[in-house]
Design a protein around this motif. Structure first.
Motif, PDB file in Angstrom:
ATOM      1  N   GLN A   1      52.237 -50.081 -42.108  1.00  0.00           N
ATOM      2  CA  GLN A   1      52.208 -50.396 -43.539  1.00  0.00           C
ATOM      3  C   GLN A   1      51.049 -51.328 -43.879  1.00  0.00           C
ATOM      4  O   GLN A   1      50.374 -51.143 -44.889  1.00  0.00           O
ATOM      5  CB  GLN A   1      53.533 -51.044 -43.975  1.00  0.00           C
ATOM      6  N   ILE A   2      50.816 -52.312 -43.030  1.00  0.00           N
ATOM      7  CA  ILE A   2      49.712 -53.255 -43.263  1.00  0.00           C
ATOM      8  C   ILE A   2      48.375 -52.516 -43.215  1.00  0.00           C
ATOM      9  O   ILE A   2      47.510 -52.703 -44.067  1.00  0.00           O
ATOM     10  CB  ILE A   2      49.754 -54.405 -42.233  1.00  0.00           C
ATOM     11  N   ASN A   3      48.207 -51.656 -42.217  1.00  0.00           N
ATOM     12  CA  ASN A   3      46.944 -50.923 -42.074  1.00  0.00           C
ATOM     13  C   ASN A   3      46.716 -49.935 -43.210  1.00  0.00           C
ATOM     14  O   ASN A   3      45.570 -49.657 -43.572  1.00  0.00           O
ATOM     15  CB  ASN A   3      46.901 -50.204 -40.729  1.00  0.00           C
ATOM     16  N   ALA A   4      47.791 -49.390 -43.779  1.00  0.00           N
ATOM     17  CA  ALA A   4      47.664 -48.409 -44.867  1.00  0.00           C
ATOM     18  C   ALA A   4      47.641 -49.064 -46.245  1.00  0.00           C
ATOM     19  O   ALA A   4      47.396 -48.388 -47.244  1.00  0.00           O
ATOM     20  CB  ALA A   4      48.820 -47.416 -44.801  1.00  0.00           C
ATOM     21  N   ALA A   5      47.856 -50.359 -46.298  1.00  0.00           N
ATOM     22  CA  ALA A   5      47.955 -51.063 -47.583  1.00  0.00           C
ATOM     23  C   ALA A   5      46.631 -51.063 -48.336  1.00  0.00           C
ATOM     24  O   ALA A   5      45.557 -50.979 -47.744  1.00  0.00           O
ATOM     25  CB  ALA A   5      48.413 -52.506 -47.356  1.00  0.00           C
ATOM     26  N   THR A   6      46.734 -51.188 -49.637  1.00  0.00           N
ATOM     27  CA  THR A   6      45.562 -51.390 -50.489  1.00  0.00           C
ATOM     28  C   THR A   6      45.333 -52.893 -50.585  1.00  0.00           C
ATOM     29  O   THR A   6      46.181 -53.628 -51.093  1.00  0.00           O
ATOM     30  CB  THR A   6      45.799 -50.804 -51.890  1.00  0.00           C
ATOM     31  N   TRP A   7      44.216 -53.334 -50.082  1.00  0.00           N
ATOM     32  CA  TRP A   7      43.879 -54.751 -50.076  1.00  0.00           C
ATOM     33  C   TRP A   7      43.010 -55.070 -51.285  1.00  0.00           C
ATOM     34  O   TRP A   7      42.049 -54.364 -51.576  1.00  0.00           O
ATOM     35  CB  TRP A   7      43.146 -55.122 -48.790  1.00  0.00           C
ATOM     36  N   VAL A   8      43.335 -56.138 -51.972  1.00  0.00           N
ATOM     37  CA  VAL A   8      42.603 -56.580 -53.153  1.00  0.00           C
ATOM     38  C   VAL A   8      41.871 -57.869 -52.797  1.00  0.00           C
ATOM     39  O   VAL A   8      42.469 -58.811 -52.269  1.00  0.00           O
ATOM     40  CB  VAL A   8      43.571 -56.835 -54.333  1.00  0.00           C
ATOM     41  N   THR A   9      40.580 -57.904 -53.061  1.00  0.00           N
ATOM     42  CA  THR A   9      39.785 -59.087 -52.769  1.00  0.00           C
ATOM     43  C   THR A   9      39.848 -60.061 -53.937  1.00  0.00           C
ATOM     44  O   THR A   9      39.575 -59.700 -55.074  1.00  0.00           O
ATOM     45  CB  THR A   9      38.320 -58.707 -52.505  1.00  0.00           C
ATOM     46  N   ALA A  10      40.234 -61.268 -53.619  1.00  0.00           N
ATOM     47  CA  ALA A  10      40.223 -62.345 -54.605  1.00  0.00           C
ATOM     48  C   ALA A  10      38.916 -63.099 -54.409  1.00  0.00           C
ATOM     49  O   ALA A  10      38.734 -63.774 -53.412  1.00  0.00           O
ATOM     50  CB  ALA A  10      41.414 -63.281 -54.391  1.00  0.00           C
ATOM     51  N   SER A  11      37.990 -62.924 -55.329  1.00  0.00           N
ATOM     52  CA  SER A  11      36.662 -63.482 -55.143  1.00  0.00           C
ATOM     53  C   SER A  11      36.285 -64.383 -56.304  1.00  0.00           C
ATOM     54  O   SER A  11      36.541 -64.088 -57.455  1.00  0.00           O
ATOM     55  CB  SER A  11      35.634 -62.348 -55.042  1.00  0.00           C
ATOM     56  N   SER A  12      35.659 -65.487 -55.955  1.00  0.00           N
ATOM     57  CA  SER A  12      35.123 -66.384 -56.973  1.00  0.00           C
ATOM     58  C   SER A  12      33.608 -66.300 -56.999  1.00  0.00           C
ATOM     59  O   SER A  12      32.940 -67.165 -57.542  1.00  0.00           O
ATOM     60  CB  SER A  12      35.569 -67.824 -56.671  1.00  0.00           C
TER      61      SER A  12
END
Length: 69
Positions: free
Chosen positions: A14-25
């Motif tokens: 599940q972690i590997n297939a997850a959609t990761w969102v970058t929190a960027s400043s």
């Protein structure tokens, strides 16, 4: 248990297939967040091979709520 949520094979998938969102400043020190059904995963965008931090949804919401107050 030391407070870490164990990562079994199913959770790892599940972690590997997850959609990761970058929190960027706009800088180079970014974190990525992925929302799973019962967990929120947080990782360092520069160290993708390291184990992500795992939070229950309620713990993550309390953390964010503390930041907003």
């Amino acid at each position: 248990m030391n407070g870490k949520i164990p990562i079994d094979g199913r959770l790892l998938e599940q972690i590997n297939a997850a959609t990761w969102v970058t929190a960027s400043s706009g800088g180079t020190n970014c974190v990525e967040v992925a929302f799973l059904p019962q967990l929120v995963c947080v990782r360092d965008s520069k160290n993708l091979d390291q184990r992500p931090l795992l939070f229950t949804t309620s713990a993550y919401e309390a953390f964010i709520g503390g930041l907003e107050s």
